[in-house]
Write a protein that holds these residues in place. Structure first.
Motif, PDB file in Angstrom:
ATOM      1  N   TRP B 383      33.017  38.276  51.222  1.00  0.00           N
ATOM      2  CA  TRP B 383      33.469  37.939  51.086  1.00  0.00           C
ATOM      3  C   TRP B 383      32.770  37.014  49.570  1.00  0.00           C
ATOM      4  CZ3 TRP B 383      29.691  32.708  49.551  1.00  0.00           C
ATOM      5  CH2 TRP B 383      30.884  31.915  49.762  1.00  0.00           C
ATOM      6  N   ARG B 384      32.170  37.090  48.891  1.00  0.00           N
ATOM      7  CA  ARG B 384      31.612  36.749  47.633  1.00  0.00           C
ATOM      8  C   ARG B 384      32.193  37.876  46.932  1.00  0.00           C
ATOM      9  NH1 ARG B 384      26.919  35.717  44.429  1.00  0.00           N
ATOM     10  NH2 ARG B 384      26.172  32.941  45.637  1.00  0.00           N
ATOM     11  N   SER B 385      32.499  38.749  46.895  1.00  0.00           N
ATOM     12  CA  SER B 385      33.003  39.943  46.397  1.00  0.00           C
ATOM     13  C   SER B 385      34.653  39.483  46.289  1.00  0.00           C
ATOM     14  CB  SER B 385      33.128  40.941  47.034  1.00  0.00           C
ATOM     15  OG  SER B 385      32.200  41.445  47.099  1.00  0.00           O
ATOM     16  N   TYR B 386      35.317  38.806  47.332  1.00  0.00           N
ATOM     17  CA  TYR B 386      36.582  38.133  47.360  1.00  0.00           C
ATOM     18  C   TYR B 386      36.941  37.030  46.352  1.00  0.00           C
ATOM     19  CZ  TYR B 386      40.920  36.214  48.785  1.00  0.00           C
ATOM     20  OH  TYR B 386      42.827  35.837  49.138  1.00  0.00           O
ATOM     21  N   TYR B 387      35.571  36.664  46.578  1.00  0.00           N
ATOM     22  CA  TYR B 387      36.169  35.440  45.800  1.00  0.00           C
ATOM     23  C   TYR B 387      36.217  35.835  44.093  1.00  0.00           C
ATOM     24  CZ  TYR B 387      37.387  31.979  48.921  1.00  0.00           C
ATOM     25  OH  TYR B 387      38.346  31.370  50.542  1.00  0.00           O
ATOM     26  N   LEU B 388      34.962  36.626  43.708  1.00  0.00           N
ATOM     27  CA  LEU B 388      34.864  36.618  42.512  1.00  0.00           C
ATOM     28  C   LEU B 388      36.520  37.329  41.938  1.00  0.00           C
ATOM     29  CD1 LEU B 388      33.107  37.682  40.108  1.00  0.00           C
ATOM     30  CD2 LEU B 388      32.356  39.611  40.843  1.00  0.00           C
ATOM     31  N   ALA B 389      36.815  38.080  43.176  1.00  0.00           N
ATOM     32  CA  ALA B 389      37.971  38.443  42.529  1.00  0.00           C
ATOM     33  C   ALA B 389      38.996  37.519  42.444  1.00  0.00           C
ATOM     34  CB  ALA B 389      38.721  39.662  43.530  1.00  0.00           C
ATOM     35  N   LEU B 390      38.708  36.988  42.842  1.00  0.00           N
ATOM     36  CA  LEU B 390      39.817  35.570  42.169  1.00  0.00           C
ATOM     37  C   LEU B 390      39.957  34.699  41.444  1.00  0.00           C
ATOM     38  CD1 LEU B 390      40.518  33.274  45.638  1.00  0.00           C
ATOM     39  CD2 LEU B 390      41.717  34.957  44.362  1.00  0.00           C
ATOM     40  N   LEU B 391      38.802  34.889  40.280  1.00  0.00           N
ATOM     41  CA  LEU B 391      39.136  34.119  39.711  1.00  0.00           C
ATOM     42  C   LEU B 391      39.200  34.774  38.321  1.00  0.00           C
ATOM     43  CD1 LEU B 391      34.350  33.969  39.363  1.00  0.00           C
ATOM     44  CD2 LEU B 391      36.359  32.268  40.020  1.00  0.00           C
ATOM     45  N   PRO B 392      39.887  33.808  37.328  1.00  0.00           N
ATOM     46  CA  PRO B 392      40.603  34.790  36.503  1.00  0.00           C
ATOM     47  C   PRO B 392      40.765  35.095  35.503  1.00  0.00           C
ATOM     48  CG  PRO B 392      40.491  32.373  36.202  1.00  0.00           C
ATOM     49  CD  PRO B 392      39.810  32.786  37.102  1.00  0.00           C
ATOM     50  N   GLY B 393      40.843  36.737  35.130  1.00  0.00           N
ATOM     51  CA  GLY B 393      40.404  37.350  34.022  1.00  0.00           C
ATOM     52  C   GLY B 393      39.551  38.099  34.133  1.00  0.00           C
ATOM     53  N   ILE B 394      38.805  39.338  33.689  1.00  0.00           N
ATOM     54  CA  ILE B 394      38.083  40.431  33.569  1.00  0.00           C
ATOM     55  C   ILE B 394      36.847  39.437  32.842  1.00  0.00           C
ATOM     56  CG2 ILE B 394      37.463  42.359  32.444  1.00  0.00           C
ATOM     57  CD1 ILE B 394      38.633  42.695  35.084  1.00  0.00           C
ATOM     58  N   GLY B 395      37.608  38.717  31.925  1.00  0.00           N
ATOM     59  CA  GLY B 395      36.131  38.562  31.692  1.00  0.00           C
ATOM     60  C   GLY B 395      35.094  37.097  32.024  1.00  0.00           C
ATOM     61  N   THR B 396      35.839  36.504  33.035  1.00  0.00           N
ATOM     62  CA  THR B 396      35.593  35.070  33.939  1.00  0.00           C
ATOM     63  C   THR B 396      34.512  35.848  34.725  1.00  0.00           C
ATOM     64  OG1 THR B 396      37.210  34.392  33.299  1.00  0.00           O
ATOM     65  CG2 THR B 396      35.762  33.409  35.545  1.00  0.00           C
ATOM     66  N   ARG B 397      35.519  36.952  35.404  1.00  0.00           N
ATOM     67  CA  ARG B 397      34.506  37.929  36.018  1.00  0.00           C
ATOM     68  C   ARG B 397      32.749  38.378  36.310  1.00  0.00           C
ATOM     69  NH1 ARG B 397      39.931  40.542  37.800  1.00  0.00           N
ATOM     70  NH2 ARG B 397      41.132  38.728  38.436  1.00  0.00           N
ATOM     71  N   ILE B 398      33.344  38.943  34.599  1.00  0.00           N
ATOM     72  CA  ILE B 398      31.900  39.680  34.570  1.00  0.00           C
ATOM     73  C   ILE B 398      30.869  38.824  34.219  1.00  0.00           C
ATOM     74  CG2 ILE B 398      31.128  40.670  32.322  1.00  0.00           C
ATOM     75  CD1 ILE B 398      33.270  42.673  32.183  1.00  0.00           C
ATOM     76  N   ARG B 399      31.406  37.688  33.588  1.00  0.00           N
ATOM     77  CA  ARG B 399      30.004  36.145  33.216  1.00  0.00           C
ATOM     78  C   ARG B 399      30.187  35.530  34.347  1.00  0.00           C
ATOM     79  NH1 ARG B 399      31.602  31.066  32.780  1.00  0.00           N
ATOM     80  NH2 ARG B 399      33.720  31.069  32.923  1.00  0.00           N
ATOM     81  N   VAL B 400      30.601  35.954  35.736  1.00  0.00           N
ATOM     82  CA  VAL B 400      30.554  34.953  36.549  1.00  0.00           C
ATOM     83  C   VAL B 400      28.996  35.931  37.645  1.00  0.00           C
ATOM     84  CG1 VAL B 400      31.115  34.009  39.615  1.00  0.00           C
ATOM     85  CG2 VAL B 400      32.040  32.896  37.233  1.00  0.00           C
TER      86      VAL B 400
END
Lengths: 542, 542
Positions: B383-400
């Motif tokens: 569930w958490r990974s899915y929402y991480l993947a839904l975030l826009p952009g690699i940079g945002t995903r890494i930061r989050v």
């Protein structure tokens, strides 16, 4: 029965006193700390919260974490009855008073602010005393950038991009440095803002800033801040303020929508109400930290005036209001309370400052440690480490160190978390000539003139001519627009310097709907325009 | 001239539409997003903010970070003129309207709430729609624990330690799980609270919770929550609420000072005002996501009713209001706008759900992915990974991802950061027999009765006998106490179910001081007791 020791206040002074008492008494005494918030604030770090380099939760520590074995009561102190040895507090939804008895009382409530000699400052300046203040300031700055990004009005843009900090002490200097850094780093996300449009100013009444520090360090600080684009105005104070301007004691008028006031220390109302004689706004204590005339009442920290030697008279003969001193005072007061309970001799408080440290924001600082002047990043690092060491307990220090490191790794966020909106009923100051609202503006409130006067300009609906009306104290305006039209036809400006009370539209309508006398008062003003009133038991046509 | 495309709303739908448009048009179009906040919220993570396992700043992303090349306007949408192709917004201090023109308009404003059929819920329940809601809930829970720790009144303690979540959908289930976890972990710091005194309940009107998920997973969820001490009441709805009680549709009265309402979706006022026909509270669009009757107006996300096939009629024939669908709809609407601008054919929106995921809080979840049921920590991780993947952009995903890891490392803090206080003017519901205030309470406000009636019991100052007075709609009480005595002599209780309007003491005094008509109204009520009124130009003895 166990001795009951109650500590009022959970800052550096109160929190360390409670810890020291617990260590000395173990289970043989009941120790209680009463604080309005359930956490302890690392006050020197508040500017870094405002600048966004520390997240708010990392600049505080829950009192329950650091005061094991101490009863923590989240409550607001109302009054103290020294005869009955009882403190009256309000807890929860704060309507029923609770009485807390004590054998010994320690007052460590800190100080408040008093801006009464500078009209408008209380209503329009931001402070930097609490965690909420720091968060509010950060949100406010981002709001100004967002507004400057989209507005098409040059005056509004200039005011939004001019930031003013009043007070060149530790707090003001660190705050202005952090603000400048935060704004600089954010600008690349606001393409409509040219960096040259941003002005950040520091205003100080004395001939120099950082009066507590050696002059060479203060000079370094000035040079550093100026190199970073901060304008410093010395020998300048605040005369008055409105929501968009600051007037200095030189008569200069600065268009600024952000005024941060770090000046104006004054006794808190609860301390004033205690009836103890105050000196220089603080509670005088003898050298053993006892309040004069009381065996069992003690005071320390910012709220207390603590002599450092016999015959103290100059300002420098008394303990300065810093965390460094508060922590040492706490140890002494705990030792003296234990001595008093056990019938032993009390000892005087004695401490010589180990030096002074100041952050200039943006990971730069100045420090005077054991007589040596240090500047730049090393000084800032020493400053940070010092406050880390001041935190209570290894566990807390490790946790906070991790948090601070993480904050440094994370990108400084731009998120403007919504914070306190404007209070629905508030005072607003205007200077002569200021526009209060324009024809075409949306209704935003019901205004009452408290002092001064305003001038209302309205086109006569029949003749088309413009009529002028002056409204003085007790008069009101704005109600027609709330109850009827959707856009103003009038323009109102301040005739002279004035203070108005504004109630926002939603509140006005709620009150008009619920309170018939209020609603009926406005009926004559409405009927002329065929406007209907909300609510009510009579048939008003709605 | 470049095509102007304006997107209303910066949630999953609006934000991804803007990104997709930017990719398709490059610099050949002006793309603008208008949002009330300057950040984008990871809505499914809000319950974890409420539970304190994610810091608020880590559950959002600044729009400027993820919308490079898109003009971001922080403003509130007021209305749309479809003829003139202009959106009217309020920005900054929101008095002057700003007009924003468009060639194409995308409406992605989401939904609001409507509790009007459940008296008291709007005034007394907490919601879970925005980041502020999540932060407010967290602060509220800690406040209840702090109050329960110090109060000596059993009724108050019970109400403070009973927590009720209404609505067994994704949001309600995740919220109740996170709340229970947070409370459980905090209890060791509150020695006066026995764990058995805490009650956490979930109320759901349907026969089961998590209606969007396969029944075996919903059953697992129920078992999991109940094993963690959460009481689940099915086939139960809310009838009404006060600040300390909830009445269910079964007539059960629950003493609870925390009501979280995750139900009641309804169109936002701004959407209602647009004048578009609404179906099931949402804007109907055709299969290409175009609003019926308009060439250049599009809608997606929660505010839109999107058919997934021809002849859609059942609820399941329309796109569900989830992030998963909003993200896909955004891609389709951007493609269709590009096609429309270039004169090509539009394509219908088509997407089949890949499965459903639900968090049960406390790092446990249930998931149905590609037909397989998964439970426990693995499901939560997916569930958490899915929402991480839904975030826009690699940079945002890494930061989050870094931020979330850091949050997991840090101790869950107990700090109750101060949040919104109660509004100074608010409606409060009482049930027949409820005590509004007691003799001895401190003054807390000026009350006006809106509906129902209250009974005031007062000892006659001369005879000592108790008199009873009934106050009905339009009547008021509480002013005497504010203007005079410091403690109440009267007890007031609700005669029948009633609604009152309360103005707090500070506001009342400000208004009395500033608005002479208001002050004069109360003069007759004061003179009898020799009480003086504040402010005013006449000599009132103060």
């Amino acid at each position: 029965m166990a001795t009951r020791i109650v500590v009022l206040g959970g800052g550096f002074g109160g929190m360390y006193t409670a810890r020291a008492l617990r260590r000395r008494f173990g289970r043989k005494a009941e120790i209680e700390v009463i604080n309005a918030q359930n956490y302890f604030v690392f006050q020197p770090l508040l500017p870094e919260v405002a600048g966004g380099s520390i997240t708010p939760a990392h600049a505080v520590s829950p009192l329950r974490f650091v005061l094991d074995g101490v009863f923590v009561r989240k409550a607001v102190v109302d009054s103290v009855d020294f005869e009955r040895k009882v403190v009256t507090v309000f807890q929860g939804i704060q309507r029923r008073p609770t009485e807390v008895s004590y054998d010994h009382l320690v007052i460590a409530l800190g100080q408040g602010t008093d801006f009464s000699r500078m009209p408008g400052l209380e209503e329009h300046a931001l402070k930097m005393k609490t965690l909420e203040d720091a968060r509010r300031l950060r949100g406010h700055i981002i709001e100004q950038l967002e507004h400057a990004q989209v507005t098409e009005l040059p005056d509004t843009k200039r005011g939004a991009l001019t930031f003013t900090v009043v007070g060149g002490g530790f707090s003001g200097v660190e705050t202005v440095g952090e603000m400048k850094e935060m704004i600089d780093r954010s600008l690349r996300f606001y393409p409509k803002i040219d960096p040259s449009e941003v002005r950040v100013q520091l205003i100080e009444f004395a001939p120099r800033i950082l009066n507590e520090m050696p002059e060479p360090l203060a000079d370094y600080a000035v040079g550093h801040l100026e190199r970073h684009g901060i304008e410093i105005k010395l020998r300048t104070g605040v005369k008055s303020a409105t929501h968009r301007q600051l007037v200095t004691t030189d008569g200069e008028v600065i268009d600024t929508r952000t005024i941060v006031a770090t000046i104006g220390n004054a006794p808190l109302p609860v301390v004033q109400r205690m009836g103890l004689p105050l000196d220089k706004g603080r509670i005088p204590v003898d050298r053993t930290l006892r309040v004069a005339g009381h065996d069992n009442v003690w005071a320390l920290g910012d709220c207390a005036l603590i002599p450092l030697k016999e015959g103290a008279s100059e300002r420098t003969d008394f303990a300065p209001p810093t965390a460094q001193f508060a922590v040492r005072e706490a140890k002494r007061v705990a030792a003296n309370i234990a001595a008093a309970v056990r019938g032993r001799d009390l000892k005087p408080f004695a401490y010589a400052s180990r030096g002074a440290l100041a952050s200039l924001g943006a990971k730069r600082g100045v420090a005077n440690v054991f007589g040596h002047n240090i500047t730049g990043f090393p000084a800032w690092f020493i400053w940070r480490s010092y406050y880390l060491a001041l935190l209570p307990g290894i566990g807390t220090r490790i946790r906070v160190m991790i948090n601070w490191s993480l904050d440094m790794l994370g990108a400084r966020s731009l998120v403007q978390l919504k914070f306190y909106g404007k209070p629905p009923l508030r005072y607003v100051y205007y200077r002569a000539g200021d526009r209060i609202y324009n024809a075409g503006d949306r209704s935003d409130g019901f205004y009452t003139v408290i002092s001064g006067s305003v001038e209302m300009e309205r086109p006569d609906p029949e003749t088309g001519e413009t009529t002028l009306r002056v409204i003085g104290p007790g008069g009101h305006f704005g109600e027609r627009l709330i109850l009827g039209a959707t856009r103003r036809k009038t323009t109102v400006r301040a005739n002279e310097d004035c203070k108005v009370l504004v109630m926002n539209r939603e509140e006005f309508l709620m009150l008009a709907e619920g309170f018939s006398a209020f609603r009926e008062y406005f009926r004559p003003y409405m009927d002329k325009r065929g406007v209907t009133l909300p609510g009510g038991d009579e048939d008003t046509g709605r």
